[in-house]
Design a protein around this motif. Structure first.
Motif, PDB file in Angstrom:
ATOM      1  N   TYR A 106       0.829  -1.213   0.000  1.00  0.00           N
ATOM      2  CA  TYR A 106       0.000   0.000   0.000  1.00  0.00           C
ATOM      3  C   TYR A 106       0.865   1.267   0.000  1.00  0.00           C
ATOM      4  O   TYR A 106       0.374   2.355  -0.259  1.00  0.00           O
TER       5      TYR A 106
ATOM      6  N   MET B  13      -3.817  -4.759  -3.596  1.00  0.00           N
ATOM      7  CA  MET B  13      -5.236  -4.917  -3.264  1.00  0.00           C
ATOM      8  C   MET B  13      -5.877  -6.025  -4.094  1.00  0.00           C
ATOM      9  O   MET B  13      -6.616  -6.860  -3.565  1.00  0.00           O
ATOM     10  N   ILE B  97      -5.188   0.518   4.607  1.00  0.00           N
ATOM     11  CA  ILE B  97      -5.120   1.301   3.369  1.00  0.00           C
ATOM     12  C   ILE B  97      -5.311   2.789   3.665  1.00  0.00           C
ATOM     13  O   ILE B  97      -4.633   3.636   3.086  1.00  0.00           O
ATOM     14  N   THR B 102      -1.968   5.484  -0.323  1.00  0.00           N
ATOM     15  CA  THR B 102      -2.852   5.069  -1.418  1.00  0.00           C
ATOM     16  C   THR B 102      -4.008   6.070  -1.536  1.00  0.00           C
ATOM     17  O   THR B 102      -4.771   6.237  -0.586  1.00  0.00           O
ATOM     18  N   LEU B 107      -8.050   3.290  -4.084  1.00  0.00           N
ATOM     19  CA  LEU B 107      -8.758   2.388  -3.162  1.00  0.00           C
ATOM     20  C   LEU B 107     -10.033   1.866  -3.842  1.00  0.00           C
ATOM     21  O   LEU B 107     -10.329   0.666  -3.789  1.00  0.00           O
TER      22      LEU B 107
END
Lengths: 262, 260
Positions: A106, B13, B97, B102, B107
Motif C-alpha cells: 500500500y 489490493m 489502506i 494510497t 482504493l
C-alpha cells in the motif's frame, strides 16, 4: 532548521454525536524525539492520532508531518508515518508475513523488497517462526508485535504508537520498550500514548498531557514534572508510599493532579 | 507515490482479493456453478423443451446469455460489497489502506477490480457449463461485444456493491440489496423471456430496469438479436458507470460511512 516531525495547530474535533473531542489543540514534536502524549481515557489522544493518520476527519485546524500538510500533501505526509493502533486491526485469516508485505504494498513497495524487509522485522520482533501461520494463531503480545512490524515496513521517519502495550505482560512489554528505544536511538521519531506512566517517564524526552480535549501541560519530562510536581507526592521513606498511601512515580502524581476531576 | 508505486498498491489490493476468493472457493465460485446447473436443467432442458423457441432461437440458447449475466451481476456485486464491509466492520482492515498514501481513487479501483475479476471468472465458468447443456452448439455473434458487455456489467455492479459496502452498518445491510433488489431486477430484466412476449404495460416497467439493457446487449453478442438497439444498452451502461464512480468518489473522499 528542519521542520518538526509533527506540528499541530488549533486542532478541533466534534463528532457527529456532538461530543467535542478536541478544543483547539496545538502541539509540536521535534525530529528524533521520543514523545509521550498522555491523558485519561476519552481525553482526545486517539482523536489526534486518528486525524494525523487519516482515519478521522478533523473539524478545523492544521497538521503537518515533516513540513507536509496532511490536507495539501496527504500522500507525502502519510509516507513519513507508521501507525500502531490501539485495536488489533488486521485480517486474522491472513498469514503473518502477508499482513506485513501487503502493508508495504500500500506504500508502493514491491514484493521483492517487501518480503525480505518483512522477514527481517518479524524476526527482530520474535515472530520469525510464526511468519507462515495465520494471524489468528498469535497470542495477544504477538499480535501487538506484528502490528509494530507492519508499522515499520515502510521505513517511516515518524512512528505513532497508540497504547501499544495494552494487555501485554511485563516481560514482553519490557522487550518492546527496549526495541522501541533502540529505534529511537537510530533517529526514529516516536509519539507514544500509554497508561504506563512510569515507563513513559523513563523512556520519553518530551511529554504533553491532554485532558478533555485540551493540552494542560507540555515540555520536556523534567520541565513538566518540575513545574507541576508540588512535592505533595513525595514518598514516605519508611513505607515507599506517596500521598494518600499511593505508590507511583512523579509523572503519575503530576498526571493525577492535572487530570483528576476537581 | 509515483506511477510504479500506485501500480504496486493496486496490485496488492487485487492480489489480496484474488488469493482470498480462491482460498474460499466453496463460498465464492461453487454456489453459482450449482445454481446455474439447476437453471440450465430446469429452465433449459425440462421447460425449454416444451417452450421450443424464443425470438426464433432455441430456448436453451436464448437463456444462456441471461444466466451468464445473472452470475456476473451477483458475483461482482457481492464480492465488492462483502469484502469492503468485512474490512470496514469486522476487523477494520481498511485502516491499513486509509493510513497509507494510497489515494481514494486507487482504493476504489482496488476494491472494484476484485469484483470485476470474480464476476468475469464465474461468468466464464457458467458459460462453460452452458456449453455442456447446449451440446457445444453455443451461438456467438460477436466475441468483442460479449466480452465488452461482460466487463462493463461487472464494473457497474462492483461499483454498486462498493456503495452498498460503504453504507452498510450491519451484515443485513449487505444481504438485503442482493435479495430484495438485485435478484428481482435480474429476473424481471429479461433473463428468461423477451420483452416482446410481455403486455405493453409490463414492457414499460422493463424499460426502467437497468439490468434489461445489460442482458439485451449481452444477448446480442451471442445471438445477434436484441429487443432494443445495442447503442442504447451501451449508453445506459456508460451512464451508470459514470454515476456510480461519482458516488463512490464522493463517499470515499469524504469518508462518509468510513471515517468518524
Amino acid at each position: 532548521m528542519s521542520a518538526p516531525a509533527l506540528k499541530i495547530t488549533g486542532l478541533k474535533k466534534t463528532y457527529r454525536n456532538g461530543v467535542v473531542a478536541l478544543k483547539g489543540v496545538s502541539l509540536e514534536v521535534s525530529e528524533g524525539d521520543f514523545f509521550a502524549l498522555l491523558g485519561p481515557n476519552g481525553a482526545g489522544k486517539t482523536s489526534i492520532i486518528g486525524i494525523t493518520t487519516g482515519l478521522v476527519n478533523k473539524t478545523s485546524g492544521s497538521i503537518s508531518v515533516f513540513g507536509h500538510d496532511i490536507d495539501a500533501e496527504t500522500e507525502l505526509a502519510k509516507m513519513q508515518i507508521g501507525l500502531v493502533g490501539q485495536e488489533v486491526n488486521f485480517n486474522p485469516f491472513e498469514k503473518t508475513l502477508n499482513i506485513v508485505v501487503n502493508q508495504a504494498g500500500y506504500y508502493g513497495i514491491p514484493r521483492s523488497v517487501a518480503i525480505p524487509r518483512a522477514e527481517k522485522l518479524l524476526t527482530e520482533l520474535g515472530l520469525g517462526e510464526k511468519m507462515g501461520e495465520n494471524a489468528m494463531t498469535l497470542s495477544g503480545g504477538m499480535k501487538r508485535r506484528l502490528m509494530i512490524a507492519r508499522a515499520l515496513v515502510n521505513e517511516p521517519r515518524f512512528l505513532i504508537l497508540d497504547e501499544p502495550t495494552a494487555g501485554v505482560d511485563v516481560e514482553l512489554r519490557r522487550g518492546m520498550w527496549d526495541y522501541l528505544t533502540s529505534l529511537s536511538k537510530k533517529g526514529l521519531t516516536i509519539l507514544l500514548t500509554t497508561h504506563y506512566l512510569e515507563e513513559a517517564e523513563q523512556l520519553c524526552k518530551h511529554v504533553a498531557i491532554i485532558n478533555k480535549g485540551e493540552i494542560v501541560a507540555s515540555g520536556t519530562m523534567e520541565e513538566v514534572i518540575a513545574k507541576h510536581h508540588s512535592g505533595s507526592g513525595a514518598k514516605d521513606p519508611s513505607t515507599g508510599l506517596g500521598a494518600g498511601g499511593y505508590r507511583g512515580g512523579k509523572l503519575e502524581e503530576v498526571f493525577l493532579k492535572l487530570t483528576s476531576e476537581k | 507515490m509515483d506511477t510504479f508505486g500506485l501500480w504496486i498498491s493496486f496490485y496488492t489490493m487485487l492480489r489480496k482479493d484474488i488469493v482470498r476468493m480462491f482460498r474460499i472457493w466453496v463460498q465464492t465460485f461453487l454456489p453459482s456453478v450449482v445454481t446455474s446447473c439447476l437453471y440450465f436443467l430446469i429452465f433449459g432442458t425440462v421447460l425449454g423443451s416444451r417452450i421450443g423457441e424464443m425470438q426464433g432461437v432455441d430456448y436453451m440458447l436464448f437463456v444462456v446469455p441471461g444466466l451468464v449475466m445473472l452470475a456476473i451481476v451477483t458475483n461482482a456485486y457481492s464480492n465488492t460489497s462483502f469484502t469492503f464491509f468485512q474490512s470496514k466492520f469486522f476487523f477494520r482492515g481498511i485502516d491499513e489502506i486509509l493510513v497509507s498514501p494510497t489515494p481514494p481513487w486507487l482504493l476504489i479501483a482496488g476494491f472494484i477490480s476484485g469484483g470485476v475479476v470474480r464476476g468475469i471468472l464465474v461468468g466464464t465458468i457458467v458459460l462453460l457449463i452452458s456449453a455442456f447443456f447446449t451440446s457445444l452448439h453455443l451461438a456467438i455473434h460477436s466475441v468483442f461485444i460479449i466480452f465488452g458487455f461482460a466487463v462493463l456489467t461487472a464494473l457497474v455492479f462492483s461499483l454498486a456493491g462498493l456503495v452498498n459496502g460503504v453504507y452498510a452498518k450491519s451484515i443485513d445491510g449487505i444481504n438485503l440489496v442482493p435479495t430484495f433488489v438485485l435478484t428481482p431486477l435480474v429476473y424481471l430484466g429479461g433473463v428468461f423471456y423477451s420483452i416482446h412476449s410481455l403486455p405493453v404495460w409490463a414492457q414499460g416497467f422493463t424499460y426502467i430496469n437497468p439490468i434489461f439493457y445489460l442482458i439485451n446487449g449481452f444477448r446480442y453478442g451471442f445471438l445477434g438479436i436484441a429487443d432494443i438497439p445495442i447503442w442504447i444498452s451501451l449508453a445506459v451502461l456508460g451512464g451508470m458507470i459514470a454515476a456510480l464512480i461519482a458516488i463512490n468518489w464522493y463517499l470515499i473522499r469524504t469518508g462518509l460511512g468510513l471515517k468518524q
